[in-house]
Design a protein around this motif. Structure first.
Motif, PDB file in Angstrom:
ATOM      1  N   GLU A 139       0.849  -1.178   0.000  1.00  0.00           N
ATOM      2  CA  GLU A 139       0.000   0.000   0.000  1.00  0.00           C
ATOM      3  C   GLU A 139       0.888   1.233   0.000  1.00  0.00           C
ATOM      4  OE1 GLU A 139      -2.810  -0.275   3.179  1.00  0.00           O
ATOM      5  OE2 GLU A 139      -4.032  -1.740   2.110  1.00  0.00           O
ATOM      6  N   THR A 140       0.443   2.293  -0.661  1.00  0.00           N
ATOM      7  CA  THR A 140       1.283   3.477  -0.784  1.00  0.00           C
ATOM      8  C   THR A 140       1.347   4.229   0.544  1.00  0.00           C
ATOM      9  OG1 THR A 140      -0.582   4.855  -1.400  1.00  0.00           O
ATOM     10  CG2 THR A 140       0.577   3.729  -3.188  1.00  0.00           C
ATOM     11  N   TRP A 141       2.403   5.049   0.702  1.00  0.00           N
ATOM     12  CA  TRP A 141       2.542   5.815   1.949  1.00  0.00           C
ATOM     13  C   TRP A 141       1.382   6.789   2.105  1.00  0.00           C
ATOM     14  CZ3 TRP A 141       2.614  11.067   1.829  1.00  0.00           C
ATOM     15  CH2 TRP A 141       2.909  11.660   0.597  1.00  0.00           C
ATOM     16  N   LEU A 142       0.867   7.257   0.961  1.00  0.00           N
ATOM     17  CA  LEU A 142      -0.231   8.224   1.011  1.00  0.00           C
ATOM     18  C   LEU A 142      -1.470   7.576   1.625  1.00  0.00           C
ATOM     19  CD1 LEU A 142      -0.971  11.118   0.318  1.00  0.00           C
ATOM     20  CD2 LEU A 142      -1.774  10.335  -1.899  1.00  0.00           C
ATOM     21  N   LYS A 143      -1.739   6.323   1.218  1.00  0.00           N
ATOM     22  CA  LYS A 143      -2.904   5.636   1.765  1.00  0.00           C
ATOM     23  C   LYS A 143      -2.715   5.382   3.261  1.00  0.00           C
ATOM     24  CE  LYS A 143      -6.193   1.926   1.102  1.00  0.00           C
ATOM     25  NZ  LYS A 143      -6.592   0.699   0.414  1.00  0.00           N
ATOM     26  N   LYS A 144      -1.485   5.012   3.630  1.00  0.00           N
ATOM     27  CA  LYS A 144      -1.217   4.764   5.048  1.00  0.00           C
ATOM     28  C   LYS A 144      -1.398   6.037   5.873  1.00  0.00           C
ATOM     29  CE  LYS A 144       2.383   1.567   3.941  1.00  0.00           C
ATOM     30  NZ  LYS A 144       3.776   1.176   4.101  1.00  0.00           N
ATOM     31  N   ALA A 145      -0.833   7.158   5.324  1.00  0.00           N
ATOM     32  CA  ALA A 145      -0.882   8.427   6.059  1.00  0.00           C
ATOM     33  C   ALA A 145      -2.326   8.915   6.188  1.00  0.00           C
ATOM     34  CB  ALA A 145      -0.033   9.471   5.341  1.00  0.00           C
ATOM     35  N   THR A 146      -3.101   8.822   5.105  1.00  0.00           N
ATOM     36  CA  THR A 146      -4.474   9.305   5.179  1.00  0.00           C
ATOM     37  C   THR A 146      -5.286   8.438   6.140  1.00  0.00           C
ATOM     38  OG1 THR A 146      -4.839   8.117   3.101  1.00  0.00           O
ATOM     39  CG2 THR A 146      -4.684  10.506   2.968  1.00  0.00           C
ATOM     40  N   ALA A 147      -5.020   7.136   6.115  1.00  0.00           N
ATOM     41  CA  ALA A 147      -5.747   6.241   7.022  1.00  0.00           C
ATOM     42  C   ALA A 147      -5.444   6.604   8.472  1.00  0.00           C
ATOM     43  CB  ALA A 147      -5.376   4.792   6.743  1.00  0.00           C
ATOM     44  N   ALA A 148      -4.159   6.816   8.770  1.00  0.00           N
ATOM     45  CA  ALA A 148      -3.765   7.141  10.141  1.00  0.00           C
ATOM     46  C   ALA A 148      -4.420   8.437  10.603  1.00  0.00           C
ATOM     47  CB  ALA A 148      -2.248   7.249  10.238  1.00  0.00           C
ATOM     48  N   GLY A 149      -4.408   9.445   9.727  1.00  0.00           N
ATOM     49  CA  GLY A 149      -5.013  10.735  10.063  1.00  0.00           C
ATOM     50  C   GLY A 149      -6.497  10.593  10.336  1.00  0.00           C
TER      51      GLY A 149
END
Ligand code: UDP
Ligand code: MG
Length: 329
Positions: A139-149
């Motif tokens: 999974e891309t870092w963007l998806k991880k970051a948005t999920a965490a936020g």
């Protein structure tokens, strides 16, 4: 056929039900079935597999029918069209007869091999045993970051504590399933609903694999809408935001008014001020439109819920016909 009324949920069911919502998953279903069989046979509990075809456009329905014919433990629900994963999942829960119900994605991103751990947690007395990802491969870092936020925001805004890095892969006891089945809202934010019903729960850590076959049906527009759904179905905080924004601007305007009046009395007025005027007008216009938009989001949801339509229609339901350890051929 209506969903719940015709179903007999008395104690004739198997111990475990496995519910799988599937949308265009023809390629993976046989793989999934094989892996589930291997795991479940080792576990040795009576079980059933409830497949839900969510209006797929490929051979998913045929694949389900074939599995049903080959294995008496497999049943399937064919929805009248695509209703989306959340509703497909609900349809599966409505048709599951087990004492405990396990929800798993069709794409094998959730390892069926974890099921014995989930069941062990249930035997320990937990009502919900959910699988929590240790890391996200593929999974891309963007998806991880948005999920965490998003998880952080949800926790802040609504009282409900959503376990992070947790999908729908979980085991639920019968009373949790019954509780969930009473929540018939159309805007179904399942992660939130799972958390909202409560009951003792436990996490099992695991590593999530990339999809086995097929492609994900998610994109950022869908994720954004998913987040919007989560926030609007669990908190009215955005509505309150307008109140405080209005108050702050009003306060600022009052102070500014005094400054302008005093300044005019002391040094007279000049007609300058076009840029500041524009800035204020545009800012106020923007703030008002955003506020209207937020109200619209809630109003639209109230509208949708007020229609009280059934959540889904079933085109065909084939119950698993053999009980538990009937022979496979
Ligand atoms: N799914 C469904 N209806 C839909 C979209 C997806 O039943 O409209 C199912 C899909 O077949 C899969 C599960 O929901 O079993 C998760 O979908 P996906 O793998 O696309 O989502 P992700 O794993 O990226 O969250
Ligand atoms: Mg997936």
């Amino acid at each position: 056929m209506t969903a719940m009324a015709d179903l007999d949920l008395s104690d004739s069911g198997p111990t475990l039900s496995i519910v799988v919502p599937a949308y265009n998953e023809a390629e993976v279903l046989p793989l999934l079935h094989a892996r589930l069989c291997a795991v479940m046979e080792r576990l040795g509990e009576p079980w059933e597999l409830v497949l839900v075809n969510d209006g797929s456009t490929d051979g998913t329905l045929a694949a389900m029918a074939a599995l049903h014919r080959a294995d008496p433990r497999v049943g399937y629900v064919n929805l009248s069209r695509n209703f989306g994963k959340e509703i497909a999942l609900t349809a599966g829960l409505d048709h599951a007869r087990g004492e405990a119900v396990i929800v798993i994605d069709a794409d094998l991103q959730d390892p069926p091999e974890l099921i014995p751990d989930l069941v062990a947690g249930w035997r320990e007395g937990f009502d919900t045993v959910y699988a929590q990802r240790r890391q996200r491969e593929g999974e891309t870092w963007l998806k991880k970051a948005t999920a965490a936020g998003f998880y952080r925001l949800m926790q802040r805004l609504s009282g409900v504590r959503l376990p992070p890095d947790t999908g729908d892969f979980r085991l639920m006891s019968r009373r949790v399933v019954v509780a969930l089945s009473q929540l018939r809202e159309h805007h179904r934010f399942m992660k939130g609903l799972f958390a909202w019903v409560g009951y003792p729960s436990k996490a099992i850590l695991y590593d999530r694999a990339p999809r086995e076959a097929g492609t994900t049906k998610w994109n950022y527009w869908k994720l954004w809408n998913f987040a919007l759904e989560g926030i609007t179905s669990f908190t009215v905080m955005p509505l309150k935001l307008a109140t405080y924004l209005g108050l702050a601007i009003g306060l600022f305007a009052a102070v500014y008014l005094v400054i302008v009046v005093v300044k005019t009395l002391l040094v007279g007025s000049s007609v300058a001020g076009y840029p500041s005027l524009m800035a204020v007008v545009l800012f106020m216009g923007g703030a008002q439109l955003v506020t209207l938009g937020v109200m619209g989001e809630y109003l639209g949801r109230v509208f949708n819920e007020s229609k009280q339509r059934p959540l889904y229609f079933v085109e065909r339901y084939e119950a698993p016909d053999g009980e538990d350890d009937a022979d496979e051929d």
